[in-house]
Design an enzyme around this catalytic site. Structure first.
Site, PDB file in Angstrom:
ATOM      1  N   PRO A  16       0.972  -0.987  -0.053  1.00 46.70           N
ATOM      2  CA  PRO A  16      -0.046  -0.016  -0.076  1.00 46.70           C
ATOM      3  C   PRO A  16       0.925   1.125  -0.172  1.00 46.70           C
ATOM      4  CG  PRO A  16       0.131  -1.118   2.161  1.00 46.70           C
ATOM      5  CD  PRO A  16       0.815  -1.913   1.355  1.00 46.70           C
ATOM      6  N   MET A  17       0.463   2.225  -0.871  1.00 51.09           N
ATOM      7  CA  MET A  17       1.387   3.446  -0.881  1.00 51.09           C
ATOM      8  C   MET A  17       0.436   4.533  -0.992  1.00 51.09           C
ATOM      9  SD  MET A  17       4.802   2.661  -3.182  1.00 51.09           S
ATOM     10  CE  MET A  17       4.150   1.650  -4.471  1.00 51.09           C
ATOM     11  N   ALA A  18       0.031   5.398  -0.045  1.00 51.10           N
ATOM     12  CA  ALA A  18      -0.667   6.394  -0.211  1.00 51.10           C
ATOM     13  C   ALA A  18      -0.304   7.301  -1.424  1.00 51.10           C
ATOM     14  CB  ALA A  18      -0.600   7.241   1.053  1.00 51.10           C
ATOM     15  N   GLN A  70      -6.933  -0.769   3.484  1.00 49.30           N
ATOM     16  CA  GLN A  70      -6.021  -0.427   4.652  1.00 49.30           C
ATOM     17  C   GLN A  70      -6.706   0.684   5.434  1.00 49.30           C
ATOM     18  OE1 GLN A  70      -2.170   1.325   4.851  1.00 49.30           O
ATOM     19  NE2 GLN A  70      -1.678  -0.456   5.545  1.00 49.30           N
ATOM     20  N   CYS A 100       3.036   2.949   8.464  1.00 49.03           N
ATOM     21  CA  CYS A 100       3.226   4.349   7.823  1.00 49.03           C
ATOM     22  C   CYS A 100       3.842   5.177   8.767  1.00 49.03           C
ATOM     23  CB  CYS A 100       2.003   4.705   7.344  1.00 49.03           C
ATOM     24  SG  CYS A 100       2.491   5.981   6.242  1.00 49.03           S
TER      25      CYS A 100
HETATM   26  C1  LIG Z   1       4.826   7.031  -1.264  1.00 54.32           C
HETATM   27  C2  LIG Z   1       4.530   5.792  -0.278  1.00 54.32           C
HETATM   28  C3  LIG Z   1       3.274   5.777   0.366  1.00 54.32           C
HETATM   29  C4  LIG Z   1       3.202   4.993   1.209  1.00 54.32           C
HETATM   30  N1  LIG Z   1       1.923   4.901   2.053  1.00 54.32           N
HETATM   31  C5  LIG Z   1       1.737   3.901   2.918  1.00 54.32           C
HETATM   32  C6  LIG Z   1       0.425   3.441   3.321  1.00 54.32           C
HETATM   33  O1  LIG Z   1      -0.543   4.230   2.980  1.00 54.32           O
HETATM   34  N2  LIG Z   1       0.362   2.435   4.248  1.00 54.32           N
HETATM   35  C7  LIG Z   1       1.293   1.602   4.684  1.00 54.32           C
HETATM   36  O2  LIG Z   1       1.195   0.610   5.265  1.00 54.32           O
HETATM   37  N3  LIG Z   1       2.541   1.708   4.173  1.00 54.32           N
HETATM   38  C8  LIG Z   1       2.796   3.032   3.183  1.00 54.32           C
HETATM   39  N4  LIG Z   1       4.002   3.088   2.788  1.00 54.32           N
HETATM   40  C9  LIG Z   1       5.143   2.137   3.007  1.00 54.32           C
HETATM   41  C10 LIG Z   1       4.981   0.891   1.944  1.00 54.32           C
HETATM   42  O3  LIG Z   1       3.925  -0.008   2.109  1.00 54.32           O
HETATM   43  C11 LIG Z   1       6.213  -0.337   2.323  1.00 54.32           C
HETATM   44  O4  LIG Z   1       6.160  -0.591   3.423  1.00 54.32           O
HETATM   45  C12 LIG Z   1       7.582   0.433   2.035  1.00 54.32           C
HETATM   46  O5  LIG Z   1       7.614   1.477   0.968  1.00 54.32           O
HETATM   47  C13 LIG Z   1       8.997  -0.263   2.056  1.00 54.32           C
HETATM   48  O6  LIG Z   1       8.603  -1.285   0.955  1.00 54.32           O
HETATM   49  P1  LIG Z   1       9.648  -0.785  -0.355  1.00 54.32           P
HETATM   50  O7  LIG Z   1      11.029  -0.872   0.191  1.00 54.32           O
HETATM   51  O8  LIG Z   1       9.315  -2.039  -1.218  1.00 54.32           O
HETATM   52  O9  LIG Z   1       9.107   0.305  -0.968  1.00 54.32           O
HETATM   53  C14 LIG Z   1       4.250   3.985   1.540  1.00 54.32           C
HETATM   54  C15 LIG Z   1       5.423   4.083   1.135  1.00 54.32           C
HETATM   55  C16 LIG Z   1       5.680   4.958   0.207  1.00 54.32           C
HETATM   56  C17 LIG Z   1       6.836   5.082  -0.643  1.00 54.32           C
END
Ligand SMILES: Cc1cc2nc3c(=O)[nH]c(=O)nc-3n(C[C@H](O)[C@H](O)[C@H](O)COP(=O)(O)O)c2cc1C
Length: 346
Positions: A16-18, A70, A100
């Protein structure tokens, strides 16, 4: 791979990425090999549910099952209410955000800040499970390894959450304090996996098929979750799936394929956001797609001045057509210098 009674297509998850993993992007990830994709977080604040932002986030029209939403918040009753609200709008799985680090969330004592208050975290888990269980909706939890290096309490929270009825736990291998700095560590995820009977998902810094295999081996996790590496490169899921299944590396996508996926994504994006917002919010996706390709940075700057869907589509199409004159497949992309993948966080 199952979450409660729900069977997933594979063990590759889109994080999930906001501001990023809206319905159009989730659909694209699922089409290109993700077995599961969680929505951007939806606030538990009832007064915001009718806002355009939240109603778009709760729009699942045409989304491939399972629909996972989420929720984020700090109050157990409100979180339970938010779970019910989203189930009524199609959610088949509810994910609780304890991962987050965004200030907006932490200032309100939500997201990963909850890891600092274990009794409250558990109270929220229990309330959400109590609401979802009678509706046959599994509840999952996404967290970090802890609040700070001295307080890595993921294992304790995961155990308590499992006892309270959580169906799956995802761990991002960083503490809240780290934000996105440093490298993710996988020992804590391995410890959580070893201790729990429910599925555990490993997340953090997985950016290639080889890294996916390394993390899978290091953690023993049931699934792996990819966030930033899918920005502008959603086909990473099929690359990883192919590598894990065969040990072979897929060739890079053809330029014409990448163009077709991006154009389709843009149409879906405009349909959800409308022209004014859609053109603007599409810029980040286009930017991520082209940034490391030859001439990508210059195109990105030029494209940021375009203000209509029609012109944006045409510019993207023309740019990829020009690239295709010299390259059948996407040329290997060097890592881009300025990393804007995190700053976009909503
Ligand atoms: C732009 C952005 C928005 C994110 N929004 C959320 C979110 O809404 N909820 C959440 O649990 N994690 C959020 N995350 C964290 C990601 O889900 C993930 O845990 C984190 O980026 C690490 O994984 P990665 O190294 O593959 O990017 C966000 C990350 C990024 C970069």
């Amino acid at each position: 791979m199952r979450i409660g009674h729900i069977t997933l297509a594979n063990r590759l998850f889109a994080a999930p990425m906001a501001g990023v993993t809206d319905r159009p992007f989730r659909q694209l990830c699922k089409k290109l090999g993700a077995g599961y994709a969680v929505s951007e977080m939806v606030t538990s604040r009832r007064d915001l549910w009718n806002s355009l932002k939240t109603s778009r986030r709760a729009d699942h029209a045409g989304e491939v099952d399972p629909i996972a939403v989420q929720i984020a918040g700090t109050d157990a009753a409100m979180m339970a209410e938010a779970a019910a609200y989203n189930i009524d709008r199609g959610a088949q799985i509810i994910d609780i955000n304890m991962g987050c680090p965004a200030k907006k969330v932490c200032n309100k004592w939500a997201g990963s800040a909850l890891m600092q208050d274990e009794p409250l975290a558990l109270e929220i888990v229990e309330a959400v499970v109590a609401t979802c269980a009678p509706r046959n909706v599994p509840v999952t939890l996404k967290m970090r390894t802890g609040w700070c290096a001295a307080e890595r309490n993921a294992l304790r929270i995961a155990r308590a959450a499992e006892s309270a009825g959580i169906a799956m736990v995802t761990v991002h291998g960083r503490t809240r304090e780290q934000g996105y700095k440093g490298a993710a560590e996988y020992e804590t995820i391995a410890a959580v996996k070893a201790a729990l009977a429910i599925p555990v998902v490993a997340n953090g810094d997985i950016d290639s098929p080889a890294k996916a295999l390394e993390v899978q081996r290091a953690t023993g996790a049931d699934a792996i979750m990819i966030g930033r590496a899918a920005q502008g490169r959603p086909w990473i899921f099929r690359e990883i799936a192919h590598f894990l299944a065969t040990g072979e590396t897929l060739p890079a996508p053809q330029v014409a394929e990448a163009k077709a996926w991006l154009i389709e994504h843009l149409h879906d994006h405009y349909a959800l956001y409308g022209e004014f917002t859609g053109v603007r919010s599409a810029r980040k996706h286009i930017g991520w797609a082209v940034r490391a390709l030859p001439g990508g940075e210059a195109f990105r700057a030029e494209m940021n001045r375009i203000e209509s869907c029609e012109l944006q589509l045409r510019a993207v199409g023309d740019w990829f057509d020009a690239l295709a004159q010299d390259h059948l497949r996407l040329p290997a992309a060097p890592p881009a210098a300025n990393d804007d993948r995190v700053e976009q966080a909503a």
